[in-house]
Write a protein that holds these residues in place. Sequence first.
Motif, PDB file in Angstrom:
ATOM      1  N   LEU A 114       0.740  -1.611   0.124  1.00 16.50           N
ATOM      2  CA  LEU A 114      -0.217   0.158   0.138  1.00 16.50           C
ATOM      3  C   LEU A 114       0.827   1.114   0.162  1.00 16.50           C
ATOM      4  CD1 LEU A 114      -2.748  -1.185   2.408  1.00 16.50           C
ATOM      5  CD2 LEU A 114      -2.845  -0.726  -0.186  1.00 16.50           C
ATOM      6  N   ARG A 115       2.166   1.339   0.852  1.00 18.00           N
ATOM      7  CA  ARG A 115       2.998   2.463   0.721  1.00 18.00           C
ATOM      8  C   ARG A 115       3.358   3.176  -0.190  1.00 18.00           C
ATOM      9  NH1 ARG A 115       4.414   0.742   6.101  1.00 18.00           N
ATOM     10  NH2 ARG A 115       5.281  -0.654   4.930  1.00 18.00           N
ATOM     11  N   HIS A 116       3.238   1.186  -1.640  1.00 23.28           N
ATOM     12  CA  HIS A 116       4.566   1.786  -2.908  1.00 23.28           C
ATOM     13  C   HIS A 116       3.155   2.761  -3.588  1.00 23.28           C
ATOM     14  CE1 HIS A 116       6.953   0.741  -5.944  1.00 23.28           C
ATOM     15  NE2 HIS A 116       6.292   0.434  -6.615  1.00 23.28           N
ATOM     16  N   CYS A 168      -2.699   7.989  -8.140  1.00 23.61           N
ATOM     17  CA  CYS A 168      -4.265   7.300  -8.860  1.00 23.61           C
ATOM     18  C   CYS A 168      -2.892   6.721 -10.169  1.00 23.61           C
ATOM     19  CB  CYS A 168      -4.741   8.851  -9.381  1.00 23.61           C
ATOM     20  SG  CYS A 168      -3.913  10.125 -10.040  1.00 23.61           S
ATOM     21  N   GLY A 169      -4.188   6.577 -10.880  1.00 20.87           N
ATOM     22  CA  GLY A 169      -3.268   5.554 -12.389  1.00 20.87           C
ATOM     23  C   GLY A 169      -2.764   7.256 -13.116  1.00 20.87           C
ATOM     24  N   ASP A 199       5.573  11.654  -5.906  1.00 24.71           N
ATOM     25  CA  ASP A 199       6.649  11.041  -7.372  1.00 24.71           C
ATOM     26  C   ASP A 199       5.141  10.467  -7.768  1.00 24.71           C
ATOM     27  OD1 ASP A 199       6.114   8.897  -5.734  1.00 24.71           O
ATOM     28  OD2 ASP A 199       7.685   8.463  -5.410  1.00 24.71           O
ATOM     29  N   ARG A 200       6.217   9.886  -9.389  1.00 24.59           N
ATOM     30  CA  ARG A 200       6.142   8.596 -10.181  1.00 24.59           C
ATOM     31  C   ARG A 200       6.170   7.629  -9.926  1.00 24.59           C
ATOM     32  NH1 ARG A 200       7.518   8.352 -15.594  1.00 24.59           N
ATOM     33  NH2 ARG A 200       5.581   7.203 -17.066  1.00 24.59           N
ATOM     34  N   VAL A 201       5.419   6.659  -9.730  1.00 24.37           N
ATOM     35  CA  VAL A 201       5.766   4.883  -9.541  1.00 24.37           C
ATOM     36  C   VAL A 201       6.275   4.149 -11.298  1.00 24.37           C
ATOM     37  CG1 VAL A 201       5.938   2.970  -8.572  1.00 24.37           C
ATOM     38  CG2 VAL A 201       5.429   4.928  -6.889  1.00 24.37           C
ATOM     39  N   ARG A 211       1.507   9.586  -7.575  1.00 24.57           N
ATOM     40  CA  ARG A 211       1.460   9.355  -5.383  1.00 24.57           C
ATOM     41  C   ARG A 211       1.766  11.299  -4.665  1.00 24.57           C
ATOM     42  NH1 ARG A 211       5.166   4.879  -2.731  1.00 24.57           N
ATOM     43  NH2 ARG A 211       6.581   6.397  -3.243  1.00 24.57           N
ATOM     44  N   PHE A 212       0.480  10.663  -3.973  1.00 24.07           N
ATOM     45  CA  PHE A 212      -0.227  12.488  -3.494  1.00 24.07           C
ATOM     46  C   PHE A 212       0.378  12.234  -1.572  1.00 24.07           C
ATOM     47  CE2 PHE A 212      -1.834  12.456  -8.100  1.00 24.07           C
ATOM     48  CZ  PHE A 212      -1.430  13.744  -7.345  1.00 24.07           C
ATOM     49  N   ASP A 213       1.120  12.925  -1.329  1.00 22.30           N
ATOM     50  CA  ASP A 213       0.959  13.871   0.162  1.00 22.30           C
ATOM     51  C   ASP A 213      -0.790  14.805   0.683  1.00 22.30           C
ATOM     52  OD1 ASP A 213       2.672  11.456   0.674  1.00 22.30           O
ATOM     53  OD2 ASP A 213       4.004  13.012   0.289  1.00 22.30           O
TER      54      ASP A 213
END
Length: 191
Positions: free
Chosen positions: A98-100, A142-143, A162-164, A179-181
């Motif tokens: 989930l963190r990833h 989100c995608g 960032d973007r994974v 990924r958003f905080d």
Amino acid sequence: MLPDPSPSITVDGLTLRPLRAEDEEAVRAAQAEVAPDGFDVLLGLSGRSFHAIREALAAWARGDVPPGWVPSSFLVAVDGAGDVVGRISVRWELNEALRHVDGHAGYAVRPAFRRRGHAAQMLRGALALLAERGVESALVTCGESNAGSAATIRSCGGVLRDRVDVGLDGAPLPEPTLRFDVPTAPYALRG
């Protein structure tokens, strides 16, 4: 006292609440409506009886989860007219997976109810519930191609972390994930 495993909250007229028996027709319709988008409203439970689905979701909210999962609450979003407009899953803690990629909250809005601000209302409600549980900053993802969801997350204060591009196993993701905080304090419930 332990937090309510099945919380409810109303945000600007939209109520987030646990699944009820009378929601079956609307939730199964929502499953069919968003399936073409690759989204699973019922979290892999759609083949079960609705009673069994509700039991599984209640168990997950209590922390009785399958290996590798975390306690979470599945909440339907119901508008003032009584229509189920979508659902949000709130994950009360994060594991490595989930963190990833997936974060604290996952939501879907039925196509007929999109572009009305429901996703933002749902996310604000989830952020308030997470704040109540002591989560100060939520990870919401989100995608990369989902501009609507990215805009929703940003409207709730989300800052791109960032973007994974790859999963935990190193394999490429079907689509890069943003990924958003998101701070929860602005949504904390006031006594």
